[in-house]
Design a protein around this motif. Structure first.
Motif, mmCIF file in Angstrom:
data_model
loop_
_atom_site.group_PDB
_atom_site.id
_atom_site.type_symbol
_atom_site.label_atom_id
_atom_site.label_comp_id
_atom_site.label_asym_id
_atom_site.label_seq_id
_atom_site.Cartn_x
_atom_site.Cartn_y
_atom_site.Cartn_z
ATOM 1 N N SER A 32 0.765 -1.142 0.049
ATOM 2 C CA SER A 32 -0.066 0.191 0.083
ATOM 3 C C SER A 32 0.969 1.118 -0.111
ATOM 4 O O SER A 32 1.995 1.141 0.462
ATOM 5 C CB SER A 32 -0.971 -0.049 1.276
ATOM 6 O OG SER A 32 -0.165 0.148 2.292
ATOM 7 N N ALA A 39 -0.578 -6.585 -0.264
ATOM 8 C CA ALA A 39 -1.583 -7.155 -1.083
ATOM 9 C C ALA A 39 -0.913 -8.304 -2.330
ATOM 10 O O ALA A 39 0.023 -7.998 -2.694
ATOM 11 C CB ALA A 39 -2.515 -6.336 -1.998
ATOM 12 N N ILE A 46 -7.638 -12.050 -3.524
ATOM 13 C CA ILE A 46 -6.727 -11.036 -3.165
ATOM 14 C C ILE A 46 -6.443 -11.314 -1.771
ATOM 15 O O ILE A 46 -7.694 -11.155 -0.967
ATOM 16 C CB ILE A 46 -7.121 -9.580 -3.750
ATOM 17 C CG1 ILE A 46 -7.128 -9.411 -5.216
ATOM 18 C CG2 ILE A 46 -6.262 -8.475 -3.175
ATOM 19 C CD1 ILE A 46 -8.631 -10.020 -5.678
ATOM 20 N N LYS A 47 -5.366 -11.253 -1.147
ATOM 21 C CA LYS A 47 -5.228 -11.458 0.177
ATOM 22 C C LYS A 47 -4.309 -10.322 0.636
ATOM 23 O O LYS A 47 -3.622 -9.599 -0.087
ATOM 24 C CB LYS A 47 -4.450 -12.454 0.530
ATOM 25 C CG LYS A 47 -5.057 -13.996 0.385
ATOM 26 C CD LYS A 47 -4.445 -14.986 0.940
ATOM 27 C CE LYS A 47 -5.282 -16.494 0.711
ATOM 28 N NZ LYS A 47 -6.591 -16.601 0.983
ATOM 29 N N LEU A 48 -4.937 -9.640 1.827
ATOM 30 C CA LEU A 48 -4.201 -8.272 2.305
ATOM 31 C C LEU A 48 -3.641 -8.831 3.679
ATOM 32 O O LEU A 48 -4.260 -9.566 4.659
ATOM 33 C CB LEU A 48 -5.363 -7.378 2.689
ATOM 34 C CG LEU A 48 -6.130 -6.750 1.696
ATOM 35 C CD1 LEU A 48 -6.979 -5.338 1.850
ATOM 36 C CD2 LEU A 48 -5.231 -6.267 0.346
ATOM 37 N N SER A 59 -9.193 -11.743 3.040
ATOM 38 C CA SER A 59 -9.350 -12.300 1.845
ATOM 39 C C SER A 59 -10.384 -11.634 0.891
ATOM 40 O O SER A 59 -11.583 -11.680 1.603
ATOM 41 C CB SER A 59 -9.434 -13.733 1.867
ATOM 42 O OG SER A 59 -9.066 -14.467 0.737
ATOM 43 N N VAL A 70 -2.482 -7.241 -8.889
ATOM 44 C CA VAL A 70 -3.268 -6.386 -7.913
ATOM 45 C C VAL A 70 -2.298 -5.123 -7.544
ATOM 46 O O VAL A 70 -1.322 -5.101 -7.839
ATOM 47 C CB VAL A 70 -3.354 -7.056 -6.574
ATOM 48 C CG1 VAL A 70 -2.064 -7.371 -6.037
ATOM 49 C CG2 VAL A 70 -4.306 -6.365 -5.755
ATOM 50 N N LEU A 79 -8.375 -0.747 -4.403
ATOM 51 C CA LEU A 79 -7.336 -1.863 -4.947
ATOM 52 C C LEU A 79 -8.002 -2.121 -6.142
ATOM 53 O O LEU A 79 -9.262 -2.076 -6.359
ATOM 54 C CB LEU A 79 -7.380 -3.111 -4.104
ATOM 55 C CG LEU A 79 -6.561 -3.251 -2.823
ATOM 56 C CD1 LEU A 79 -6.853 -4.283 -1.990
ATOM 57 C CD2 LEU A 79 -5.081 -3.450 -3.350
ATOM 58 N N SER A 81 -7.831 -5.261 -9.346
ATOM 59 C CA SER A 81 -7.244 -6.638 -9.631
ATOM 60 C C SER A 81 -7.762 -7.107 -10.717
ATOM 61 O O SER A 81 -8.605 -6.821 -11.400
ATOM 62 C CB SER A 81 -7.704 -7.617 -8.570
ATOM 63 O OG SER A 81 -8.949 -7.648 -8.474
ATOM 64 N N ALA A 93 -10.394 -0.639 -0.193
ATOM 65 C CA ALA A 93 -8.936 -1.254 0.269
ATOM 66 C C ALA A 93 -9.434 -1.245 1.987
ATOM 67 O O ALA A 93 -8.887 -2.074 2.812
ATOM 68 C CB ALA A 93 -8.047 -0.721 0.239
ATOM 69 N N GLY A 96 -12.881 -4.171 2.181
ATOM 70 C CA GLY A 96 -12.668 -5.417 1.532
ATOM 71 C C GLY A 96 -13.831 -5.574 0.339
ATOM 72 O O GLY A 96 -13.883 -6.502 -0.091
#
Length: 124
Positions: A32, A39, A46-48, A59, A70, A79, A81, A93, A96
């Motif tokens: 970020s 990310a 997408i995993k943070l 997720s 991403v 975000l 993707s 972001a 989610g």
């Protein structure tokens, strides 16, 4: 399984950040703008991650196929993707939640990037 993620070797005193993942690979990772969140994509989610501890924050699910790219917007609020499902998804972001899905691609979306002012999103 813990997958080490190394920052560039040109950074002095660089230590690996170990992320516990089910897959053995990432397609894309990005910090970020404030450097607090990482990310990643390696499957359809997408995993943070907390960039300091390596712990998964959340997720984001919505792609119907493998996510390939991403990126955070310059202000860190959004975000984007891209995926092999031919879509680009925009995510809030902070929460989610999916903001929208862009469906104009005729094929796979392999890369997404915001312009430096955050007003334009380019994809390939």
């Amino acid at each position: 399984r813990k997958l080490p993620l190394f920052a560039s070797r040109v950074i002095y005193n660089c230590k690996p950040l170990h992320l516990t993942v089910n897959k053995s690979y990432f397609n894309s990772v990005v910090f970020s703008p404030n450097g607090k969140i990482l990310a990643s994509v390696g499957d359809s989610t997408i995993k943070l991650w907390d960039a300091r501890t390596g712990k998964e924050i959340t997720s984001l699910a919505g792609h119907q196929s493998i996510a390939t790219s991403v990126v955070f917007s310059p202000d860190g609020k959004t975000l984007a993707s891209g995926s092999l499902d031919n879509t680009i998804k925009l995510w809030d972001a902070r929460t989610g939640k999916e903001i929208t899905s862009l469906t104009g691609h005729q094929g796979w979306v392999l890369s997404v990037v915001f312009s430096s002012d955050g007003k334009t999103l380019a994809s390939a």
